[in-house]
Design a protein around this motif. Sequence first.
Motif, PDB file in Angstrom:
ATOM      1  N   CYS A 156       0.827  -1.208   0.000  1.00  0.00           N
ATOM      2  CA  CYS A 156       0.000   0.000   0.000  1.00  0.00           C
ATOM      3  C   CYS A 156       0.860   1.256   0.000  1.00  0.00           C
ATOM      4  O   CYS A 156       0.620   2.206  -0.767  1.00  0.00           O
ATOM      5  CB  CYS A 156      -0.923   0.010   1.222  1.00  0.00           C
ATOM      6  N   LEU A 157       1.875   1.282   0.847  1.00  0.00           N
ATOM      7  CA  LEU A 157       2.726   2.461   0.957  1.00  0.00           C
ATOM      8  C   LEU A 157       3.522   2.696  -0.329  1.00  0.00           C
ATOM      9  O   LEU A 157       3.688   3.844  -0.775  1.00  0.00           O
ATOM     10  CB  LEU A 157       3.669   2.301   2.154  1.00  0.00           C
ATOM     11  N   ALA A 160       1.356   4.080  -3.116  1.00  0.00           N
ATOM     12  CA  ALA A 160       1.153   5.519  -2.931  1.00  0.00           C
ATOM     13  C   ALA A 160       2.369   6.300  -3.433  1.00  0.00           C
ATOM     14  O   ALA A 160       2.229   7.368  -4.046  1.00  0.00           O
ATOM     15  CB  ALA A 160       0.886   5.827  -1.462  1.00  0.00           C
ATOM     16  N   ARG A 161       3.549   5.771  -3.191  1.00  0.00           N
ATOM     17  CA  ARG A 161       4.768   6.408  -3.699  1.00  0.00           C
ATOM     18  C   ARG A 161       4.778   6.412  -5.227  1.00  0.00           C
ATOM     19  O   ARG A 161       5.124   7.419  -5.864  1.00  0.00           O
ATOM     20  CB  ARG A 161       5.991   5.660  -3.159  1.00  0.00           C
ATOM     21  N   ARG A 163       2.223   6.337  -7.171  1.00  0.00           N
ATOM     22  CA  ARG A 163       1.211   7.310  -7.616  1.00  0.00           C
ATOM     23  C   ARG A 163       1.795   8.720  -7.610  1.00  0.00           C
ATOM     24  O   ARG A 163       1.564   9.512  -8.531  1.00  0.00           O
ATOM     25  CB  ARG A 163      -0.008   7.232  -6.681  1.00  0.00           C
ATOM     26  N   TRP A 199      -4.632   5.332   3.808  1.00  0.00           N
ATOM     27  CA  TRP A 199      -3.645   6.364   3.492  1.00  0.00           C
ATOM     28  C   TRP A 199      -3.340   6.353   2.005  1.00  0.00           C
ATOM     29  O   TRP A 199      -3.272   7.399   1.360  1.00  0.00           O
ATOM     30  CB  TRP A 199      -2.378   6.109   4.314  1.00  0.00           C
ATOM     31  N   ALA A 200      -3.172   5.139   1.435  1.00  0.00           N
ATOM     32  CA  ALA A 200      -2.892   5.027   0.008  1.00  0.00           C
ATOM     33  C   ALA A 200      -4.081   5.517  -0.820  1.00  0.00           C
ATOM     34  O   ALA A 200      -3.911   6.227  -1.819  1.00  0.00           O
ATOM     35  CB  ALA A 200      -2.561   3.578  -0.337  1.00  0.00           C
ATOM     36  N   ARG A 203      -4.301   9.100  -1.351  1.00  0.00           N
ATOM     37  CA  ARG A 203      -3.266   9.646  -2.241  1.00  0.00           C
ATOM     38  C   ARG A 203      -3.414   9.156  -3.669  1.00  0.00           C
ATOM     39  O   ARG A 203      -2.479   9.201  -4.456  1.00  0.00           O
ATOM     40  CB  ARG A 203      -1.886   9.333  -1.667  1.00  0.00           C
ATOM     41  N   VAL A 205      -4.471   6.020  -4.868  1.00  0.00           N
ATOM     42  CA  VAL A 205      -4.429   4.599  -5.206  1.00  0.00           C
ATOM     43  C   VAL A 205      -5.863   4.075  -5.272  1.00  0.00           C
ATOM     44  O   VAL A 205      -6.654   4.268  -4.353  1.00  0.00           O
ATOM     45  CB  VAL A 205      -3.609   3.802  -4.173  1.00  0.00           C
TER      46      VAL A 205
END
Length: 237
Positions: A156-157, A160-161, A163, A199-200, A203, A205
């Motif tokens: 997930c993290l 997001a990066r 993206r 969180w993702a 941002r 995702v």
Amino acid sequence: MEFRGPLVRGIFLRRLNMFTVLVEIDGVPRTCHLPNPGRLEELLVPGAKVFLLERGEGKRRTGYDLAAVSHRGGLVSVDSRLPNRLVGEALADGRLPPFRRCQVVRGEVPYGRSRFDFLLQCGGKPCLLEVKSCTLVRDGMALFPDAVTERGKRHCLELARARREGYRAAVLFVVQRTDASIFSPNDATDPAFGEALRWAAGRGVEILAYRCLVTESEVRLGGRVAVDLERKSLYII
């Protein structure tokens, strides 16, 4: 996607370790491979009717793979490898509306400290797509994960990066049964994953979920399942 051979019926006896179960087949206890590291505690109960694929002995210690479990009048596919193949076929055939205009570049794509299931090209923009297998459903709510997943949180993290770096990015949860109408992260089991997924999503995702139609002959990708990231799961697994 058709099963690779006829299914053999059995009765689940007990789980021996993460990837091995004991199943009674024609009155004889047999060790079988379980292609799923999840807990599956609501499915793998003593006496449950199960369906297996015969794989032949060869170099394997077990001659069968556990493919599906009978649960509340329906079948649940428990092979965590299968969703990737289902999604791959659907992408190739243009049967996934969110990615209908995308082309598959390749699979098993390294990015950051992870590998993602598919790299797509969507209208000139690269897209990382991660597929997750979901088997847990409570009161019509599909829940992922059924055990703590540090890997899932990292995915997930890093999506997001990606993206942020100009990729399109998505997680697709394949619910391997028919009785789900909504999907939510399983906060009661892994609150860190739920936090990372939200969180993702915040941002950019994309979070998607689809149910499956499971019979004794095949597993087919079914309709889309609504995603609810606001609801907090209270189920303790």
